[in-house]
Design an enzyme around this catalytic site. Sequence first.
Site, PDB file in Angstrom:
ATOM      1  N   ARG A  74       0.848  -1.198   0.000  1.00 31.49           N
ATOM      2  CA  ARG A  74       0.000   0.000   0.000  1.00 31.49           C
ATOM      3  C   ARG A  74       0.880   1.243   0.000  1.00 31.49           C
ATOM      4  NH1 ARG A  74      -2.538  -3.950   2.946  1.00 31.49           N
ATOM      5  NH2 ARG A  74      -4.813  -4.024   3.008  1.00 31.49           N
ATOM      6  N   HIS A  77      -0.199   3.315   4.781  1.00 29.64           N
ATOM      7  CA  HIS A  77      -0.732   2.253   5.653  1.00 29.64           C
ATOM      8  C   HIS A  77      -0.239   0.873   5.220  1.00 29.64           C
ATOM      9  CE1 HIS A  77      -3.740   4.907   7.682  1.00 29.64           C
ATOM     10  NE2 HIS A  77      -3.683   5.566   6.537  1.00 29.64           N
ATOM     11  N   ASN A 150      -9.004   6.591  11.399  1.00 29.29           N
ATOM     12  CA  ASN A 150      -7.712   6.625  12.082  1.00 29.29           C
ATOM     13  C   ASN A 150      -7.926   6.663  13.589  1.00 29.29           C
ATOM     14  OD1 ASN A 150      -6.148   6.636   9.763  1.00 29.29           O
ATOM     15  ND2 ASN A 150      -5.962   8.855   9.685  1.00 29.29           N
ATOM     16  N   PHE A 163      -3.182  15.440  -0.941  1.00 31.39           N
ATOM     17  CA  PHE A 163      -2.730  14.189  -0.312  1.00 31.39           C
ATOM     18  C   PHE A 163      -1.376  13.710  -0.839  1.00 31.39           C
ATOM     19  CE2 PHE A 163      -3.075   9.519   0.528  1.00 31.39           C
ATOM     20  CZ  PHE A 163      -3.177   9.582   1.902  1.00 31.39           C
ATOM     21  N   HIS A 341     -12.605   0.925   1.408  1.00 34.27           N
ATOM     22  CA  HIS A 341     -12.994   2.053   0.552  1.00 34.27           C
ATOM     23  C   HIS A 341     -14.086   2.857   1.268  1.00 34.27           C
ATOM     24  CE1 HIS A 341     -14.143   4.542  -2.630  1.00 34.27           C
ATOM     25  NE2 HIS A 341     -14.033   3.699  -3.646  1.00 34.27           N
ATOM     26  N   ARG A 360     -11.247  11.047  -1.618  1.00 34.62           N
ATOM     27  CA  ARG A 360     -10.967   9.663  -1.219  1.00 34.62           C
ATOM     28  C   ARG A 360     -11.836   8.700  -2.018  1.00 34.62           C
ATOM     29  NH1 ARG A 360     -11.478   8.752   5.067  1.00 34.62           N
ATOM     30  NH2 ARG A 360     -10.207   6.916   4.674  1.00 34.62           N
TER      31      ARG A 360
HETATM   32 FE1  HDD Z   1      -6.457   6.872   3.136  1.00 29.96          FE
HETATM   33  C1  HDD Z   1      -5.399   3.665   2.829  1.00 29.96           C
HETATM   34  C2  HDD Z   1      -7.389   6.263   6.398  1.00 29.96           C
HETATM   35  C3  HDD Z   1      -7.289  10.196   3.527  1.00 29.96           C
HETATM   36  C4  HDD Z   1      -5.755   7.416  -0.113  1.00 29.96           C
HETATM   37  N1  HDD Z   1      -6.396   5.270   4.372  1.00 29.96           N
HETATM   38  C5  HDD Z   1      -5.915   4.036   4.057  1.00 29.96           C
HETATM   39  C6  HDD Z   1      -6.046   3.174   5.195  1.00 29.96           C
HETATM   40  C7  HDD Z   1      -6.599   3.909   6.195  1.00 29.96           C
HETATM   41  C8  HDD Z   1      -6.828   5.234   5.674  1.00 29.96           C
HETATM   42  C9  HDD Z   1      -6.918   3.434   7.597  1.00 29.96           C
HETATM   43  C10 HDD Z   1      -5.599   1.717   5.250  1.00 29.96           C
HETATM   44  C11 HDD Z   1      -6.716   0.788   4.908  1.00 29.96           C
HETATM   45  C12 HDD Z   1      -6.229  -0.635   5.039  1.00 29.96           C
HETATM   46  O1  HDD Z   1      -5.964  -1.053   6.177  1.00 29.96           O
HETATM   47  O2  HDD Z   1      -6.104  -1.284   4.004  1.00 29.96           O
HETATM   48  N2  HDD Z   1      -7.121   8.017   4.671  1.00 29.96           N
HETATM   49  C13 HDD Z   1      -7.541   7.553   5.892  1.00 29.96           C
HETATM   50  C14 HDD Z   1      -8.191   8.624   6.618  1.00 29.96           C
HETATM   51  C15 HDD Z   1      -8.151   9.731   5.815  1.00 29.96           C
HETATM   52  C16 HDD Z   1      -7.488   9.345   4.585  1.00 29.96           C
HETATM   53  C17 HDD Z   1      -8.791   8.485   7.995  1.00 29.96           C
HETATM   54  C18 HDD Z   1      -8.708  11.097   6.064  1.00 29.96           C
HETATM   55  C19 HDD Z   1      -9.686  11.358   6.874  1.00 29.96           C
HETATM   56  N3  HDD Z   1      -6.471   8.502   1.942  1.00 29.96           N
HETATM   57  C20 HDD Z   1      -6.881   9.780   2.281  1.00 29.96           C
HETATM   58  C21 HDD Z   1      -6.853  10.621   1.111  1.00 29.96           C
HETATM   59  C22 HDD Z   1      -6.426   9.838   0.060  1.00 29.96           C
HETATM   60  C23 HDD Z   1      -6.200   8.517   0.616  1.00 29.96           C
HETATM   61  C24 HDD Z   1      -7.239  12.084   1.089  1.00 29.96           C
HETATM   62  C25 HDD Z   1      -6.208  10.166  -1.383  1.00 29.96           C
HETATM   63  C26 HDD Z   1      -6.655  11.194  -2.007  1.00 29.96           C
HETATM   64  N4  HDD Z   1      -5.645   5.741   1.636  1.00 29.96           N
HETATM   65  C27 HDD Z   1      -5.500   6.163   0.365  1.00 29.96           C
HETATM   66  C28 HDD Z   1      -5.039   5.070  -0.570  1.00 29.96           C
HETATM   67  C29 HDD Z   1      -4.949   3.843   0.377  1.00 29.96           C
HETATM   68  C30 HDD Z   1      -5.333   4.438   1.722  1.00 29.96           C
HETATM   69  C31 HDD Z   1      -3.859   5.372  -1.397  1.00 29.96           C
HETATM   70  C32 HDD Z   1      -3.671   3.035   0.376  1.00 29.96           C
HETATM   71  C33 HDD Z   1      -4.065   1.600   0.327  1.00 29.96           C
HETATM   72  C34 HDD Z   1      -5.500   1.623   0.119  1.00 29.96           C
HETATM   73  O3  HDD Z   1      -5.946   2.904   0.034  1.00 29.96           O
HETATM   74  O4  HDD Z   1      -6.222   0.658  -0.021  1.00 29.96           O
HETATM   75  O5  HDD Z   1      -5.973   4.878  -1.573  1.00 29.96           O
END
Ligand code: HDD
Length: 712
Positions: A74, A77, A150, A163, A341, A360
């Site tokens: 990832r 995370h 989180n 981001f 998601h 997101r």
């Molecule tokens: Fe995110 C993973 C939490 C903003 C793009 N995010 C990811 C995970 C968590 C969060 C817990 C791990 C999920 C897992 O265990 O597989 N993210 C947050 C929170 C946010 C947040 C609480 C704001 C309130 N995230 C955020 C933004 C973006 C992303 C603004 C992109 C524009 N996040 C991702 C990602 C990930 C991810 C790149 C990496 C792996 C996945 O999604 O599956 O899409």
Amino acid sequence: MSKPKQNDNSTSKSEDLQKNKEDGKDQSMTTNQGLKVNDTNNSLKAGERGATLLEDFILREKITHFDHERIPERIVHARGSGAHGHFELYESQEKYTKAGIFTDTSRKTPVFVRFSTVAGSKGSADLARDVRGFATKFYTEEGVFDLVGNNMPIFFIQDAMKFPDLIHSVKPEPNREIPQAASAHDTFYDFVSHTPETLHNQIWLMSDRAIPRSFRMMEGFGIHTFRLINEEGKSHFVKFHWKPLLGVHSITWDEAVKIHGADSDFHRRDLWDAIEAGQYPEWELGFQIVPEEDEHKFDFDLLDPTKLIPEEMVPVKRIGKMTLNRNPDNFFAETEQVAFHPGHLVPGIDFTNDPLLQGRLFSYTDTQLSRLGSPNFHEIPINRPVNEVHNNQRDAHMRMTINKGKTAYFPNSIGGGCPHLAKMAEGGFTSYEERVDAKKVRERSESFSDHYSQPALFYRSLQDWEKEHLAAAYAFEIGKCTYDHIKKRMLYLISQIDKDLAQKVSESLGMEIPSEIENPVNQAIGADADVEKHQPKEKKNYLEKSEALSQTHLKTDRITSRKIAVLVSDGFDGKALMEMKEALEEKGAVIQLLATHGGTVKCDKGKEHQVDAALLTTESVLFDAVFVPGGEKSVNALLEEAKAKKFINEALKHCKAIAVSKEGEQLLDATYGKEFKEDACVFINKNPQKFIEGIAKHRNWEREEKAKKIPA
Ligand code: HDD
């Protein structure tokens, strides 16, 4: 460890996963084509010393599969640990939502939860100072609902557009890939100091919340304001909270640094062991509800993800409980392949226009395409819903479903019109009909520009010990930066949050607090209307303190699953051990016998006891409390061991409960313990009940001022 409980934890999801499980028990080895294999050690050769033959399809299959075992980690995370469980509702929330999981109290909804750090790679250490991810997949009867949150209630930025910048700044610097899993470096503080909206999440990151004692002792937050929609179509705003029944607890930075070396899997192991021992972690789910008509009554914007709603303004109503009670069978198949998601929703829950949330909604499906390699990632067992999936989407890499029939389009008559559309009465999803009447603009609302008030509220709400830790964390992190202008900008911004805090940090850095911001943004990065316009507004004080923000108020008196070290050698007082062990185990604590050697130790009655770890192989920082029973021979042997003294000194420094009985007191006398005999959590010849109360306090922070001078 106590024996694992009988597995009575089956859910509709565990039954569903059963279809894909195999353990090879009593079976012959085969190739992936089902051909029996009778040699997996030697390749096919031309003569026993000869060259290997290309023909060897068994060798090729084995090596090819191995060569492709890894998938991209990832992007954020990457390091995480997961567990299965279920969610049960206390009472129907039909007033607010029509979602089955929140209205039907007879349901036991299966869940899979993944906890994570954010910045580090998959193989990094658990105790990095970092935000923790807390992502929950609910397998509901109406489809999958993911709450991807989180352990902190706010986020660093207000718009998803930023981001990639945030993450690029915190990840290892790209020229030399240093530092791993650490925010304490130039690029992160360069970004933070030029982006004042980060300050609220940043101050939480400097607090002890960023170094939790256990995943099981963290809160979780959905962060964004979401909507709940009831049967009448009425909407209420909601913020989701997870409240751990074990309380919220952290460790000190000194322990975090040492745990990195002693057990870099500390959190992963802790979660796994607790579940194996039948000590199932539990959280209550809370709703903070705001009626639509109150949307504009706050001093901050509900759509701004850098703001929380203080619990004193809107209380958290606890509506149900989640229990994690089953470890995954296979880390890769489940914890690595699980795909969360924020856009996986069920009827009765909907989004708001929070611009971070909106962005997101795009990112999470997109990332699975490169990470899991196909739009069919929903078919991977851990991701598939427990209800049925029927649509006209077809094909793509690794398709598992065999769709029958001629038609893959809608409308159709040849296929009898199937799959037909769900009637609203059958629970189809409709988006909330929010009225939108606006110009298309690339802008940010000015209501998002208050960046100091809530960091200041957070700091004011902490106890003195928490404030000390927080100031030390800032000094450590900023002190690791090499550019003076970045350090000065940070000091200036901190001074806008709280003058005393800035003073403490500036003394540690040996630097004056600038009276105005140097190197203004527009000089450093070119005139930028957006940045100029969104310089923080003056700090407001709409609430003096919020108790819910300090860990001091988030305690319980449970010591379930706390790890207690008992230091012994041959000849220890067996009766004292048994008394203590019985009392602690009755309360669910885990006792480990640490001895001057491995194998077994004999007590003064000649009875042999299994040693859990030789002192040589373990560390004080891996335990919550220490007990030293008497027994002259045993204590004399411990007095000869530098590690035993180090163990006590560190436990004292980290403010842990320590109990000694009879000759055990000599170990206190031989360490800094002699200066702490009057301490509220040092127990000399006291009954186990007192020790239990001391452990339940988690730490005696009142000791810290004096204990931090211990050079352990
Ligand atoms: Fe995110 C993973 C939490 C903003 C793009 N995010 C990811 C995970 C968590 C969060 C817990 C791990 C999920 C897992 O265990 O597989 N993210 C947050 C929170 C946010 C947040 C609480 C704001 C309130 N995230 C955020 C933004 C973006 C992303 C603004 C992109 C524009 N996040 C991702 C990602 C990930 C991810 C790149 C990496 C792996 C996945 O999604 O599956 O899409």
